[in-house]
Design a protein around this motif. Structure first.
Motif, PDB file in Angstrom:
ATOM      1  N   SER A 287       0.834  -1.210   0.000  1.00  0.00           N
ATOM      2  CA  SER A 287       0.000   0.000   0.000  1.00  0.00           C
ATOM      3  C   SER A 287       0.862   1.251   0.000  1.00  0.00           C
ATOM      4  O   SER A 287       0.608   2.206  -0.749  1.00  0.00           O
ATOM      5  N   LEU A 288       1.907   1.261   0.837  1.00  0.00           N
ATOM      6  CA  LEU A 288       2.783   2.426   0.904  1.00  0.00           C
ATOM      7  C   LEU A 288       3.553   2.621  -0.400  1.00  0.00           C
ATOM      8  O   LEU A 288       3.699   3.759  -0.885  1.00  0.00           O
ATOM      9  N   LEU A 289       4.018   1.522  -0.995  1.00  0.00           N
ATOM     10  CA  LEU A 289       4.757   1.629  -2.263  1.00  0.00           C
ATOM     11  C   LEU A 289       3.854   2.127  -3.386  1.00  0.00           C
ATOM     12  O   LEU A 289       4.256   2.986  -4.197  1.00  0.00           O
ATOM     13  N   LEU A 290       2.632   1.600  -3.461  1.00  0.00           N
ATOM     14  CA  LEU A 290       1.689   2.067  -4.484  1.00  0.00           C
ATOM     15  C   LEU A 290       1.341   3.535  -4.293  1.00  0.00           C
ATOM     16  O   LEU A 290       1.192   4.288  -5.270  1.00  0.00           O
ATOM     17  N   HIS A 291       1.229   3.942  -3.047  1.00  0.00           N
ATOM     18  CA  HIS A 291       0.917   5.350  -2.786  1.00  0.00           C
ATOM     19  C   HIS A 291       2.059   6.262  -3.239  1.00  0.00           C
ATOM     20  O   HIS A 291       1.819   7.293  -3.878  1.00  0.00           O
ATOM     21  N   PHE A 292       3.290   5.888  -2.899  1.00  0.00           N
ATOM     22  CA  PHE A 292       4.424   6.709  -3.309  1.00  0.00           C
ATOM     23  C   PHE A 292       4.591   6.701  -4.826  1.00  0.00           C
ATOM     24  O   PHE A 292       5.045   7.690  -5.413  1.00  0.00           O
ATOM     25  N   TYR A 293       4.225   5.607  -5.468  1.00  0.00           N
ATOM     26  CA  TYR A 293       4.337   5.519  -6.922  1.00  0.00           C
ATOM     27  C   TYR A 293       3.341   6.459  -7.612  1.00  0.00           C
ATOM     28  O   TYR A 293       3.639   7.015  -8.681  1.00  0.00           O
ATOM     29  N   THR A 294       2.175   6.636  -7.022  1.00  0.00           N
ATOM     30  CA  THR A 294       1.137   7.486  -7.619  1.00  0.00           C
ATOM     31  C   THR A 294       0.809   8.676  -6.711  1.00  0.00           C
ATOM     32  O   THR A 294      -0.332   9.134  -6.663  1.00  0.00           O
ATOM     33  N   ARG A 295       1.813   9.164  -5.976  1.00  0.00           N
ATOM     34  CA  ARG A 295       1.523  10.207  -4.993  1.00  0.00           C
ATOM     35  C   ARG A 295       1.067  11.516  -5.630  1.00  0.00           C
ATOM     36  O   ARG A 295       0.409  12.329  -4.982  1.00  0.00           O
ATOM     37  N   LYS A 296       1.388  11.750  -6.902  1.00  0.00           N
ATOM     38  CA  LYS A 296       0.947  12.978  -7.560  1.00  0.00           C
ATOM     39  C   LYS A 296      -0.562  12.999  -7.750  1.00  0.00           C
ATOM     40  O   LYS A 296      -1.162  14.070  -7.874  1.00  0.00           O
ATOM     41  N   GLN A 297      -1.159  11.823  -7.795  1.00  0.00           N
ATOM     42  CA  GLN A 297      -2.603  11.742  -7.987  1.00  0.00           C
ATOM     43  C   GLN A 297      -3.359  11.620  -6.658  1.00  0.00           C
ATOM     44  O   GLN A 297      -4.582  11.508  -6.648  1.00  0.00           O
ATOM     45  N   SER A 298      -2.643  11.624  -5.546  1.00  0.00           N
ATOM     46  CA  SER A 298      -3.287  11.406  -4.255  1.00  0.00           C
ATOM     47  C   SER A 298      -3.845  12.706  -3.692  1.00  0.00           C
ATOM     48  O   SER A 298      -3.429  13.801  -4.075  1.00  0.00           O
ATOM     49  N   ASN A 299      -4.801  12.556  -2.770  1.00  0.00           N
ATOM     50  CA  ASN A 299      -5.360  13.701  -2.060  1.00  0.00           C
ATOM     51  C   ASN A 299      -5.137  13.506  -0.559  1.00  0.00           C
ATOM     52  O   ASN A 299      -4.491  12.552  -0.130  1.00  0.00           O
ATOM     53  N   PHE A 300      -5.696  14.430   0.218  1.00  0.00           N
ATOM     54  CA  PHE A 300      -5.439  14.361   1.652  1.00  0.00           C
ATOM     55  C   PHE A 300      -6.079  13.115   2.278  1.00  0.00           C
ATOM     56  O   PHE A 300      -5.582  12.602   3.281  1.00  0.00           O
ATOM     57  N   ILE A 301      -7.146  12.590   1.691  1.00  0.00           N
ATOM     58  CA  ILE A 301      -7.784  11.386   2.236  1.00  0.00           C
ATOM     59  C   ILE A 301      -6.858  10.181   2.117  1.00  0.00           C
ATOM     60  O   ILE A 301      -6.679   9.414   3.069  1.00  0.00           O
ATOM     61  N   SER A 302      -6.257  10.015   0.959  1.00  0.00           N
ATOM     62  CA  SER A 302      -5.348   8.881   0.769  1.00  0.00           C
ATOM     63  C   SER A 302      -4.095   9.033   1.626  1.00  0.00           C
ATOM     64  O   SER A 302      -3.538   8.036   2.100  1.00  0.00           O
ATOM     65  N   ARG A 303      -3.658  10.280   1.852  1.00  0.00           N
ATOM     66  CA  ARG A 303      -2.482  10.475   2.713  1.00  0.00           C
ATOM     67  C   ARG A 303      -2.790  10.075   4.159  1.00  0.00           C
ATOM     68  O   ARG A 303      -1.939   9.515   4.854  1.00  0.00           O
ATOM     69  N   ILE A 304      -3.998  10.374   4.609  1.00  0.00           N
ATOM     70  CA  ILE A 304      -4.396   9.937   5.958  1.00  0.00           C
ATOM     71  C   ILE A 304      -4.416   8.412   6.029  1.00  0.00           C
ATOM     72  O   ILE A 304      -3.953   7.812   7.009  1.00  0.00           O
ATOM     73  N   HIS A 305      -4.935   7.775   4.970  1.00  0.00           N
ATOM     74  CA  HIS A 305      -4.929   6.310   4.928  1.00  0.00           C
ATOM     75  C   HIS A 305      -3.507   5.757   5.044  1.00  0.00           C
ATOM     76  O   HIS A 305      -3.265   4.754   5.723  1.00  0.00           O
ATOM     77  N   MET A 306      -2.560   6.404   4.398  1.00  0.00           N
ATOM     78  CA  MET A 306      -1.188   5.903   4.408  1.00  0.00           C
ATOM     79  C   MET A 306      -0.541   6.024   5.790  1.00  0.00           C
ATOM     80  O   MET A 306       0.274   5.178   6.181  1.00  0.00           O
TER      81      MET A 306
END
Length: 548
Positions: A287-306
């Motif tokens: 989950s953390l790797l996928l988030h960092f891979y697509t972090r440009k498309q993330s919002n504050f909700i996904s950052r809280i999830h991470m």
């Protein structure tokens, strides 16, 4: 003392007659005999005086308002000093009072081990139950590295806990058994010292732990009880065996605890925890790797999830390492540090669950104007900062709050039960566990249960207002299950660890919460797929509108 008086009463004429003969050889022989007798009298007189001084000191220790009884440290140190400096003939010296028994032994570097059993000693009035100490041959090895010499082993048995003040617990039989080898510091023995405590009381409802008195580790008293370097065993229902790798003052600490866990359940629960936590570790990392891979498309909700994923990852890793560092061969400081990390990880995980609930409330309750300046940074200060503050404050106040935590296990043997303990690196203080584990977890879980009930009601109202057909039932089910996992409501199973609920609760709690990271990963994937599907639908709708 009577022999000395007899010698002092000799008349001068008698002595002259004894040594004043005409034969020079006989004269020298008589002088030698006289010198030997005088030496014997002096030695006996000195030994008796040392024994009397030691006994007088021990009796003074028992006086409720004695001149030194208000200072237990000085009291014990004075006793040790007199035992180490007492002169006595033969192999050992024994002194005892109503509540104290002391023994001193002369040892050489050819020490072959020593076993002491209360059944072979003079009975102390206050002592009721049997006790024993067994010292290995390795005891004098380090002290004799510089060469052969005479050593002194002293043993002190206290049948009252008044010299070792402590809180929130009691001592088995009120016994404290101590030992010291001269002025040497004996620790890290490969062969343990075995200290046995027999008793005739029921230990049901108690967690028994072998402990030693750690001087200077408390701000309130001159020391505190610590289980470092000791292993607790119960060979029979009437015996507690302590295997310790150093010399000190030893006792068995009794603390109120839940019913012992059946040992037959240990293997399956351990296997489930190991597999579930390992799967969660891998899922959280993905989950953390996928988030960092697509972090440009993330919002504050996904950052809280991470951040929640990161806290779960830390919790699972610390939990998997905990049993290994709780072994007696591992340093006590390492176990204490890991216990603090594990507690911090749990508090962080619970805090981020509550933050998820708070964020869900903002999304559903304040549909408009939910912008908060540096929102995620402020949440990080709460999610990571508050647990760190609590753990550091606890370490500053009570450094022994973390360490080897003993879990009692029971073995069924016909009509009786034998007891054994296993250890993990965790919170050792019952008070801290009640407040900063159960209390903290209760508050966050109840908060999220309230938020979940409110969120489901709000979603139902939103769906009823929609003019178009509602979403498929399967999507609603996934949403409800996802919110249940996201808010960590499965931790509420901890409240059912009693009575008939204990056995199913143990397995359900272990399964759901060891796989918590994996369930979060599934929620993360479903939300990602849903977001991509909605983006694709919007793109198709926009293309269709451009064609018309």
């Amino acid at each position: 003392m009577g022999l000395g008086a007899e010698w002092a009463a000799w008349n001068v004429d008698g002595m002259q007659e004894l040594v004043g003969g005409e034969d020079p050889a006989r004269d020298m022989e008589c002088r030698a005999v006289l010198f030997l007798c005088l030496s014997l009298v002096t030695s006996q007189s000195g030994a008796e005086e040392a024994a009397q001084e030691l006994l007088s000191w021990m009796k003074g220790m028992e006086v409720p308002r004695g001149r030194i009884s208000t200072n237990p440290a000085a009291l014990i140190q004075g006793l040790v000093h007199r035992l180490l400096n007492a002169t006595f003939k033969g192999y050992n010296l024994t002194c005892q009072t109503h509540t104290i028994q002391t023994l001193a032994f002369k040892l050489g570097c050819d020490f072959a081990g020593l076993s002491l059993d209360s059944d072979a000693l003079d009975r102390v009035p206050q002592a009721g139950a049997r006790h024993a100490m067994q010292f290995p041959t390795e005891l004098t090895k380090e002290a004799c590295r510089t060469g052969p010499r005479e050593l002194r082993l002293i043993c002190m048995y206290f049948f009252s806990p008044r010299f070792f003040p402590h809180d929130d617990s009691s001592l088995l039989n009120n016994y404290v058994l101590g030992a010291q080898l001269g002025h040497e510091h004996v620790d890290n023995l490969t062969e343990p010292i075995n200290i046995s405590f027999w008793h005739n009381q029921s230990l049901e409802g108690y967690n028994v732990t072998c402990v030693f008195w750690k001087e200077g580790a408390s701000t309130r008293h001159w020391g505190l009880w610590s289980p470092e370097g000791c292993r607790t065993e119960q060979p029979s229902p009437s015996q507690v065996l302590c295997r310790c790798h150093h010399l000190s003052y030893f006792a068995v600490l009794m603390q109120l605890s839940p019913a012992p866990l059946p040992a037959e359940l240990l293997a399956p629960l351990t296997y489930i925890s190991l597999v579930g936590c390992s799967i969660s570790v891998v899922a959280s990392l993905l989950s953390l790797l996928l988030h960092f891979y697509t972090r440009k498309q993330s919002n504050f909700i996904s950052r809280i999830h991470m951040h929640l994923h990161a806290s779960v990852l830390l919790l699972n890793v610390a939990f998997l390492l905990s049993p290994a560092l709780a072994l007696p061969s591992m340093p006590g400081a390492a176990c204490m540090a890991l216990g603090a990390v594990l507690h911090y990880a749990l508090l962080s995980c619970l805090t981020w669950m509550a933050i998820e609930g708070f964020n869900l409330y903002l999304l559903l309750g304040r549909v408009y104007n939910i912008y908060i300046r540096r929102y995620v940074l402020k949440l990080c200060a709460v999610g990571w900062g508050v647990p760190a503050f609590l753990v550091l404050l606890l370490l500053a106040i009570n450094g022994s709050a973390y360490g080897r935590h003993t879990i009692p296990l029971s073995h069924s043997q016909g009509n009786s039960a034998a007891f054994q303990n296993m250890s993990i690196c965790w919170v050792r203080s019952p008070g801290v566990h009640r407040v900063l584990v159960m209390g903290y977890g209760t508050l966050t879980t109840l908060f999220n249960l309230v938020v979940l009930a409110w969120a489901l009601r709000a979603l139902r109202r939103l769906k009823a207002r929609e003019e178009a057909a509602g979403a498929p039932a399967c999507r609603d089910t996934v949403t409800v299950l996802g919110l249940t996992v996201l808010l960590g409501t499965t931790w509420a199973l901890a409240f059912f660890s009693f009575g008939v609920f204990l056995l199913p609760q143990l397995f359900l709690f272990t399964i759901f919460n060891s796989l918590y990271g994996f369930f979060l990963f599934l929620w993360f994937c479903s939300q990602r797929c849903r977001a991509e599907a909605e983006a694709e639908a919007e793109k198709e709708a926009f293309s269709a509108s451009q064609m018309h």
